[in-house]
Design an enzyme around this catalytic site. Structure first.
Site, mmCIF file in Angstrom:
data_model
loop_
_atom_site.group_PDB
_atom_site.id
_atom_site.type_symbol
_atom_site.label_atom_id
_atom_site.label_comp_id
_atom_site.label_asym_id
_atom_site.label_seq_id
_atom_site.Cartn_x
_atom_site.Cartn_y
_atom_site.Cartn_z
ATOM 1 C CB SER A 21 -0.974 -0.040 1.193
ATOM 2 O OG SER A 21 -1.987 0.923 1.059
ATOM 3 C CD GLU A 27 -2.507 -3.040 -4.076
ATOM 4 O OE1 GLU A 27 -3.690 -3.234 -3.711
ATOM 5 O OE2 GLU A 27 -1.742 -2.291 -3.462
ATOM 6 C CG HIS A 38 -5.271 -2.652 -0.399
ATOM 7 N ND1 HIS A 38 -4.394 -2.214 -1.368
ATOM 8 C CD2 HIS A 38 -5.074 -1.856 0.687
ATOM 9 C CE1 HIS A 38 -3.690 -1.192 -0.894
ATOM 10 N NE2 HIS A 38 -4.085 -0.953 0.341
#
Length: 309
Positions: A116, A213, A279
């Site tokens: 992330s 992502e 995620h």
């Protein structure tokens, strides 16, 4: 794009430092994650400022200087074998320029894990340290605490990496068929776009297998990030693309997938979708900096070497 140096694998009793370079960390989730690590016969230590809150910006875990000091101290501590991030959120780009990269390079290679917002640190570790890093679940992450696959895949990668040199994902499929070879890199799409032009980012993904992502983004925003990377020439020469989870984004089949086909299809390289990292629930650990072969139709990613040595 060249392969990077692999850090040593972990052994029972290894000391693992948990740091918080980004957002605030819920204490109960941190404690649950520490219990998981202890169950793996690791010795987790929590950096001094992990549970801090920035006095003016509640989306940050402590001040920029304190978050940077925690990471640098953990990395430069010869008793620490691995550094795991507690969670993502936002904050790495505010603290990454405060790190002493010469001192961290002198400390030698060790395992680094996160994803992330940690994408910016994956890029920095590659550029500044030439080191393989692990895009994987974080110590206070819900998926790490509750999902057996996420736990098991990270554990195998850390302790027995030769058992996870072929990665697959149920439900993955070829968006653009074909085979491709390259060095793995990538992470959160929005962070890769935000990192463009900074001193800690690669100038290009040429020769790489790019993993993408994101979470909680409207399709037009994801379109903008991809378009920015395309216009900057950052995707020129990329060998292949792996698409992970798009958790809490707009409906995939109806909204997001057509945009990804439109933006990525013209690259003329193999693209595999829904490959099970990021995620989403039960995410696999991906070693950035390791050379691999992607077979988009078979849905396999085969590493040339184990993630750690």
């Amino acid at each position: 794009m060249r392969e990077l140096q692999r850090p040593p694998r972990l052994a029972p009793g290894a000391r693992v430092a948990v740091v918080a370079p980004s957002g605030p960390v819920p204490e109960e989730r941190l404690q649950a994650g520490l219990d998981v690590l202890r169950g793996w016969d690791l010795d987790p230590v929590v950096a001094p400022h992990v549970l801090d809150r920035h006095p003016g910006f509640p989306y940050l875990a402590g001040t920029d200087a304190d978050r940077a000091a925690d990471l640098q101290a953990a990395w430069c501590d010869p008793a620490v074998d691995a550094v795991l991030c507690a969670r993502g959120g936002y904050g790495v780009q505010r603290m990454v320029d405060l790190l002493d990269w010469e001192a961290m390079r002198a400390a030698g290679p060790k395992v680094f894990v996160g994803f992330s917002d940690i994408t910016a640190l994956h890029e920095a570790f590659a550029v500044r340290l030439g080191l393989v890093t692990l895009h994987g679940p974080m110590a206070a992450g819900v998926d790490f605490i509750k999902n057996a696959h996420a736990q098991d895949h990270l554990r195998a990668t850390l302790f027995a990496p030769e058992t996870v040199t072929t990665l697959t994902a149920p439900g993955s499929r070829a968006m653009v068929p074909g085979r491709a070879r390259g060095v793995l890199l990538g992470g959160c799409l929005s962070l890769l776009a935000a990192d463009l032009g900074t001193p800690h980012a690669r100038p290009s993904a040429a020769g790489g297998l790019l993993c993408l992502e994101d979470v909680g983004e409207d399709t037009y925003r994801l379109d903008r990030y991809l378009t920015q990377l395309l216009r900057a020439g950052w995707l020129d020469g990329v060998s292949g693309v792996l698409l992970g989870s798009w958790e809490s984004c707009e409906p995939y089949a109806e909204r997001l997938r057509p945009m990804l086909v439109d933006r990525l299809g013209p690259l003329g390289v193999p693209v595999v979708e829904e490959f099970g990292f990021g995620h989403g629930e039960g995410a696999s650990t991906i070693p950035f900096g390791v050379a691999a072969e992607l077979d988009a139709e078979a849905g396999t990613l085969t590493l040339d070497k184990p993630a750690v040595r």
